[in-house]
Design an enzyme around this catalytic site. Structure first.
Site, short mmCIF file in Angstrom:
data_model
loop_
_atom_site.label_atom_id
_atom_site.label_comp_id
_atom_site.label_asym_id
_atom_site.label_seq_id
_atom_site.Cartn_x
_atom_site.Cartn_y
_atom_site.Cartn_z
N CYS A 5 37.97 10.36 -11.05
CA CYS A 5 36.95 10.94 -11.92
C CYS A 5 35.58 10.31 -11.63
O CYS A 5 35.47 9.36 -10.87
CB CYS A 5 37.31 10.69 -13.38
SG CYS A 5 39.02 11.08 -13.80
N THR A 6 34.55 10.86 -12.26
CA THR A 6 33.19 10.33 -12.16
C THR A 6 32.64 10.13 -13.56
O THR A 6 32.78 11.02 -14.42
CB THR A 6 32.27 11.30 -11.38
OG1 THR A 6 32.86 11.61 -10.12
CG2 THR A 6 30.90 10.68 -11.17
#
Length: 472
Positions: A5-6
């Site tokens: 994820c970011t």
């Protein structure tokens, strides 16, 4: 790391309106991992309730009392785990869980991961309903990791009206957290992110008991001076340089056009002071980005070597993207908003939900495993598929659609806030719940209209077309 994820975190003086904001893309292994968005009620005097992980068998008893809290779990939790993902609880404490993070082999050698420890699929449910501040969230989770251990490296985002914290769990029992300065933002993308640590500054750092002694005893600090958490516990390999660091680089590039470090640098800053104040729309742009207007854009016109060199931020594997906003310019009872999109954040709008609510619309809370236009998850993923299928022909129409939604949503929120001043207590909760339903209905109308336009346009783009000369 295929499910990575970011994350972005924004201090209150770095945001456009004085809000604190934490945000993240939830990326999974497969493009289709249906999720739903619902509200868990508050509990009081509960006895003997337990939670058990479907992933590793972790089991623990839950506290007797807990606040109301939203969640965004997997529908097929028996195969994929719960992963409640994100919430703003009843007392306006936000938590987003988790950003996959990877400790290096030297650090893990002396404190390996705990196979049946507190896994990330249960972490949100074990913490979010029971905390009263972001700082307490760090210490509460830290104590759970001390008690149960961790089966994976994870990072967790916390915020309240005043503070924003980022916590990194890097071995079976060791972790460290840093407060994001009020006038700054921070970005993380599946690598250990925190850099220099000041152990004399307890206002801005928290850590697992014994972490300094652990590092010294096992000779883990490679630097002549300082105590750089990333250098000590993190990784920096070829996969990092193509999968992780470029996403951090693009965030800084987006917020500062003069940012001149390399996308593959091991020293990209975790925390940056702002060049301009950051809005919800700025975060939406980041979470849906794909190296736009650079040679690395897979939808752009660069060479194949450049277009597919780096993993972009927005993906078809993003199951939801969320922004947890705690505003400081309105009463606290209406200040907490979860902005969420169940489609690809590149192509679909972030829909705001006041979290002082009793439920969510059935289109969000009841997601079937198979395609159904009555479901928000499938409705917005349909838009994503149709736009990307003829990207160059549809992208301007999609931009116009997103801008129209953003404008409508801001107008609706403003009107709701004015009317909300007439209500208090349970009546206010009921009013905001009703308005959440109204927002969902309006956005569904816009989405359905957009799908119709995309289908009609797509028909005209068919390659099975033949123009017959009428004179023949």
């Amino acid at each position: 790391m295929e499910s990575a994820c970011t994350s972005i975190l924004v201090g209150k003086n770095a945001s456009l309106d004085g809000s604190t904001m934490i945000a993240r893309n939830d990326d999974t292994f497969l493009p289709l991992t249906p999720q739903r968005f619902h509200i868990n009620p508050a509990v009081k005097g509960r006895k003997g309730a337990k939670i058990k992980s479907w992933l590793n068998g972790f089991e623990a008893e839950l506290p007797e009392n807990g606040y109301r809290w939203p969640a965004v779990p997997n529908v097929d939790y028996k195969h994929n785990g719960y992963y409640d993902e994100s919430s703003i609880n009843e007392v306006n404490v936000a938590m987003s869980c988790t950003e996959s993070t990877y400790g290096n082999e030297k650090a893990l050698a002396y404190d390996p991961l705990v196979k049946d420890g507190l896994d990330e699929d249960c972490m949100q449910a074990m913490v979010a309903p029971y905390i009263n501040s972001a700082r307490e969230g760090v210490s509460y989770l830290g104590n759970l990791i001390k008690q149960y251990g961790s089966p994976a490296g994870n990072s967790v985002l916390f915020s309240d009206h005043n503070e924003v914290w980022y916590m990194e769990i890097v071995t079976g029992h060791l972790w460290l957290a840093q407060r994001i300065p009020d006038d700054a933002y921070a970005v993380a993308a599946n690598q250990v992110a925190i850099q220099q640590v000041d152990f004399t500054d307890a206002d801005n750092f928290m850590w697992a008991e014994g972490i300094q002694e652990y590092v010294e005893a096992h000779h883990l600090n490679p630097d002549k001076t300082g105590w750089n958490f990333r250098h000590i516990f993190g990784t920096m390999n070829e996969k990092d340089r193509h999968y992780n660091t470029p996403r951090v680089w693009y965030a800084h590039h987006l917020f500062d056009a003069d940012f001149d470090m390399s996308p593959e640098s091991a020293e990209l800053p975790f925390i940056r002071r702002i060049e301009h104040k950051i809005s919800v729309e700025d975060i939406e742009m980041l979470l849906g980005s794909h190296y736009n207007e650079t040679p690395f854009d897979p939808m752009g016109h660069g060479t194949d070597a450049d277009k597919y060199r780096y993993r972009p931020i927005g993906l078809n594997r993003t199951q939801n993207a969320h922004i947890l906003q705690l505003r400081n310019d309105v009463p606290k009872e209406q200040a907490a908003i979860t902005w969420i999109t169940m489609g690809m954040p590149t192509y679909t709008p972030f829909i705001p939900f006041f979290t002082n609510a009793n439920d969510t619309d059935p289109s969000f809370s009841e997601t079937p495993m198979k395609w159904d236009m009555k479901s928000a998850y499938w409705l917005y993923r349909t838009i994503s598929v149709l736009v990307e299928g003829h990207y160059s022909q549809h992208i301007q129409g999609n931009v116009d659609y997103l801008n129209r939604c953003k404008q409508e949503l801001r107008t609706m929120i403003e009107a709701i806030q004015v009317e909300a001043q007439k209500y208090q207590g349970a009546a206010l909760t009921e009013y905001l719940t009703e308005q959440n339903h109204a927002i969902v209905k309006q956005m569904a109308t816009e989405a359905t209209s957009m799908i119709g336009k995309l289908v009609m346009s797509g028909i005209n783009l068919s390659k099975l077309t033949f123009n017959m000369d009428r004179n023949l």
